[in-house]
Design a protein around this motif. Structure first.
Motif, PDB file in Angstrom:
ATOM      1  N   MET A  80       0.856  -1.189   0.000  1.00 26.35           N
ATOM      2  CA  MET A  80       0.000   0.000   0.000  1.00 26.35           C
ATOM      3  C   MET A  80       0.891   1.238   0.000  1.00 26.35           C
ATOM      4  O   MET A  80       1.712   1.410   0.879  1.00 26.35           O
ATOM      5  CB  MET A  80      -0.884  -0.025   1.241  1.00 26.35           C
ATOM      6  N   ARG A  81       0.736   2.072  -1.013  1.00 27.98           N
ATOM      7  CA  ARG A  81       1.531   3.291  -1.079  1.00 27.98           C
ATOM      8  C   ARG A  81       0.569   4.465  -1.122  1.00 27.98           C
ATOM      9  O   ARG A  81      -0.052   4.711  -2.140  1.00 27.98           O
ATOM     10  CB  ARG A  81       2.437   3.276  -2.302  1.00 27.98           C
ATOM     11  N   GLU A  82       0.452   5.163  -0.018  1.00 25.64           N
ATOM     12  CA  GLU A  82      -0.564   6.189   0.042  1.00 25.64           C
ATOM     13  C   GLU A  82      -0.149   7.324   0.952  1.00 25.64           C
ATOM     14  O   GLU A  82       0.714   7.175   1.806  1.00 25.64           O
ATOM     15  CB  GLU A  82      -1.904   5.607   0.508  1.00 25.64           C
TER      16      GLU A  82
ATOM     17  N   GLY B  19       1.127   5.939   5.258  1.00 26.10           N
ATOM     18  CA  GLY B  19       2.488   5.557   4.923  1.00 26.10           C
ATOM     19  C   GLY B  19       2.562   4.253   4.177  1.00 26.10           C
ATOM     20  O   GLY B  19       1.591   3.818   3.551  1.00 26.10           O
ATOM     21  N   SER B  20       3.722   3.608   4.268  1.00 25.99           N
ATOM     22  CA  SER B  20       3.940   2.359   3.537  1.00 25.99           C
ATOM     23  C   SER B  20       4.955   1.486   4.261  1.00 25.99           C
ATOM     24  O   SER B  20       6.040   1.957   4.631  1.00 25.99           O
ATOM     25  CB  SER B  20       4.448   2.675   2.121  1.00 25.99           C
ATOM     26  N   VAL B  21       4.593   0.237   4.470  1.00 20.40           N
ATOM     27  CA  VAL B  21       5.497  -0.759   5.060  1.00 20.40           C
ATOM     28  C   VAL B  21       6.292  -1.391   3.923  1.00 20.40           C
ATOM     29  O   VAL B  21       5.715  -2.027   3.037  1.00 20.40           O
ATOM     30  CB  VAL B  21       4.705  -1.819   5.849  1.00 20.40           C
ATOM     31  N   THR B  22       7.594  -1.226   3.927  1.00 22.38           N
ATOM     32  CA  THR B  22       8.402  -1.666   2.792  1.00 22.38           C
ATOM     33  C   THR B  22       8.576  -3.180   2.719  1.00 22.38           C
ATOM     34  O   THR B  22       8.833  -3.717   1.645  1.00 22.38           O
ATOM     35  CB  THR B  22       9.793  -0.997   2.823  1.00 22.38           C
ATOM     36  N   ASN B  23       8.425  -3.868   3.837  1.00 21.19           N
ATOM     37  CA  ASN B  23       8.533  -5.330   3.816  1.00 21.19           C
ATOM     38  C   ASN B  23       7.171  -6.005   3.897  1.00 21.19           C
ATOM     39  O   ASN B  23       7.053  -7.147   4.365  1.00 21.19           O
ATOM     40  CB  ASN B  23       9.450  -5.834   4.932  1.00 21.19           C
ATOM     41  N   SER B  24       6.119  -5.318   3.451  1.00 22.86           N
ATOM     42  CA  SER B  24       4.773  -5.873   3.551  1.00 22.86           C
ATOM     43  C   SER B  24       4.631  -7.154   2.723  1.00 22.86           C
ATOM     44  O   SER B  24       3.981  -8.112   3.163  1.00 22.86           O
ATOM     45  CB  SER B  24       3.728  -4.846   3.121  1.00 22.86           C
TER      46      SER B  24
ATOM     47  N   ASP C 238      -1.734  -1.964   4.657  1.00 22.30           N
ATOM     48  CA  ASP C 238      -0.821  -2.210   5.767  1.00 22.30           C
ATOM     49  C   ASP C 238      -1.523  -2.158   7.117  1.00 22.30           C
ATOM     50  O   ASP C 238      -0.960  -2.585   8.115  1.00 22.30           O
ATOM     51  CB  ASP C 238       0.318  -1.184   5.736  1.00 22.30           C
ATOM     52  N   SER C 239      -2.736  -1.646   7.166  1.00 18.79           N
ATOM     53  CA  SER C 239      -3.496  -1.699   8.421  1.00 18.79           C
ATOM     54  C   SER C 239      -3.854  -3.143   8.757  1.00 18.79           C
ATOM     55  O   SER C 239      -3.702  -3.598   9.897  1.00 18.79           O
ATOM     56  CB  SER C 239      -4.771  -0.859   8.315  1.00 18.79           C
TER      57      SER C 239
ATOM     58  N   LEU D  58       7.811  -4.681  11.410  1.00 21.66           N
ATOM     59  CA  LEU D  58       7.525  -3.791  10.289  1.00 21.66           C
ATOM     60  C   LEU D  58       8.720  -2.903   9.993  1.00 21.66           C
ATOM     61  O   LEU D  58       9.414  -2.434  10.889  1.00 21.66           O
ATOM     62  CB  LEU D  58       6.323  -2.895  10.605  1.00 21.66           C
ATOM     63  N   ASP D  59       8.942  -2.639   8.709  1.00 22.73           N
ATOM     64  CA  ASP D  59       9.949  -1.674   8.292  1.00 22.73           C
ATOM     65  C   ASP D  59       9.283  -0.693   7.334  1.00 22.73           C
ATOM     66  O   ASP D  59       8.250  -0.994   6.727  1.00 22.73           O
ATOM     67  CB  ASP D  59      11.123  -2.384   7.605  1.00 22.73           C
TER      68      ASP D  59
END
Length: 462
Positions: free
Chosen positions: A1-3, A107-112, A131-132, A157-158
């Motif tokens: 998710m990129r928001e 935001g965005s979790v890069t290792n999602s 990511d929620s 999370l990262d």
């Protein structure tokens, strides 16, 4: 998710649903595709109302009545086109035998992707791409009290994120340990609120207390007490606020890290004018008036005009009933949007040498169209000044610039870009000057490729 989204929450505040609603209207600039409220009802259950559209269209009087509560979480959302589906609208509510909770994030979790593969292999089923829900699954797999489970989940999370979690008896405010996404604590009549930006507190008459610290999990309890923990060692926490919060995203009346956004942007105008001083003095650069691109560039334009001793004029008018072109998920819609949302004031612009100030150039569509607009109504020349450096690398932290192909400065040098936009001259604010204004501790990865976190599978886009 990129928001790039907005969060507001109120706890132990009578009429919290109204407070959250007004807060969402103040944060509407952060996302215009969807909005929602989650409220703890007297029976302890969490009711949610959400939908596509602006906050005032989604949340009507009857919805506020259904969400009547003293503890409410609200969210406005911007998402990429591939993720703009109903299941991704926030807040999301988790129904559990241990109790309901609502969660929203920015935001965005890069290792999602890596975490979801691992969780699915262990039996988790995801209903959304957000990511929620990812954090919700990690919380549910942990043990101990709810607070303990949150603390256990977060180190996995990262990336860049701000989370708000609402339970029947507590509100949690969480910020990533690099502090890339903003989140603030406010106070109203002795009760606490959280918001993505301090401007929401001003709208509802609340007092700004402080920024949530990088890596902090702040718990607001039933009795009004605050409890703070960090999900990583404090010596690993860094304050690397996203530079684009100052450049574009945040409202001018918000304060970030103690620096007012309008003031910061105005200082970029001072710096741009200082860089042009010699050319303005000897006549190599001729400018009759300074014009800012509404709305996020107006402060910088005012600063330039003040420093250069030039008139500041309203040469461009924005249609206030149309959304922001950068925060639209499809490029074809952005191109239409530029034509609809701006018009040039012919009587102000005709025959004038224009010093045009804009905040950034991402894809170049807006800049090119605006220069053409000014020329069409008779501008003698258009000199374009940008209040940030060239964007040369994708953002993986919540800004809709996730591939190099989207970034015009990747494929064009400044002279090529000047020709593309049609400007008579083009200059950007140098990176070192931006840092001197906003602060040295910034995430400026889109300007310098210096990413503060690991990128995991997202790194293939570089």
């Amino acid at each position: 998710m990129r928001e790039e989204c907005g969060i507001i929450a109120a706890f132990n505040v009578p009429g919290a649903q109204n407070i959250a609603y007004y807060g969402l209207t103040a944060l509407q600039h952060r996302g215009q595709e969807a909005a929602g409220l989650a409220a703890v009802l007297p029976n302890g259950l969490i009711h949610v109302h959400k939908g596509f559209g602006l906050a005032h269209n989604v949340i009507r009087a009857e919805h506020l009545q259904a969400c009547e509560s003293d503890r409410v979480l609200g969210h406005v959302r911007y998402a990429r086109s591939s993720e703009n589906t109903a299941v991704n609208i926030q807040p999301i509510v988790i129904r559990s035998h241990a109790g309901d909770f609502a969660i929203a994030h920015n935001g965005s979790v890069t290792n999602s992707r890596e975490l979801k593969i691992e969780l699915e292999a262990a039996g988790s089923i995801f209903h959304s791409t957000g990511d929620s829900e990812l954090l919700a699954h990690l919380i549910q797999r942990a043990t101990g009290s709810f607070y303990d489970r949150v603390v256990a989940a977060l180190p996995q999370l990262d990336g860049a994120f701000a989370y708000a979690i609402l339970t029947p008896n507590a509100l949690y405010a969480i910020r990533d340990h690099n502090g890339i996404r903003p989140l603030s604590l406010g106070k109203l009549n002795g009760a606490y609120l959280i918001s993505s930006e301090s401007c929401a507190f001003d709208i509802i008459g609340a007092e700004f207390v402080r920024d949530i610290a990088p890596g902090e999990i702040l718990r607001i309890s039933d009795n009004g007490g605050l409890e703070s923990r960090f999900y990583v060692d404090e010596d690993k926490c860094r304050d690397r606020l996203c530079a684009m919060e100052y450049v574009y995203f945040s409202r001018p009346d918000s304060d970030l890290r103690g620096l007012n956004v309008h003031t910061a942007r105005k200082r970029t105008g001072f710096a741009l004018a200082a860089n042009d001083r010699a050319e303005l003095t000897d006549g190599r650069l001729r400018a009759d008036i300074v014009v800012g691109v509404p709305d996020s560039s107006l402060s910088a334009a005012q600063g330039y005009a003040e420093a250069a001793g030039l008139p500041y004029e309203m040469g461009l008018i924005k249609n206030k009933y149309y959304g922001r072109t950068f925060i639209q998920p499809v490029q074809s819609e952005r191109e239409k949007g530029v034509k609809i949302k701006l018009s040039a004031v012919r009587s102000v612009v005709r025959g004038k040498h224009i010093l045009l100030v804009d905040d950034s150039i991402v894809r170049g569509t807006t800049s090119r169209r605006i220069v053409n607009l000014l020329r069409e109504v008779g501008a003698a020349s258009v000199h374009l000044r940008i209040g940030s450096p060239q964007i040369i690398s994708p953002c993986f932290y919540g800004v809709d610039m996730s591939t190099r192909d989207e970034l015009v400065s990747v494929s064009m040098d400044i002279e090529s870009l000047r020709l593309y936009t049609g400007a008579d001259s083009l200059k950007f604010l140098p990176l070192e000057q931006m840092r001197a204004i906003f602060g040295q501790n910034l995430c400026s990865a889109c300007f310098d490729r210096n990413y503060p976190t690991e990128l995991y599978s997202l790194g293939k886009e570089l």
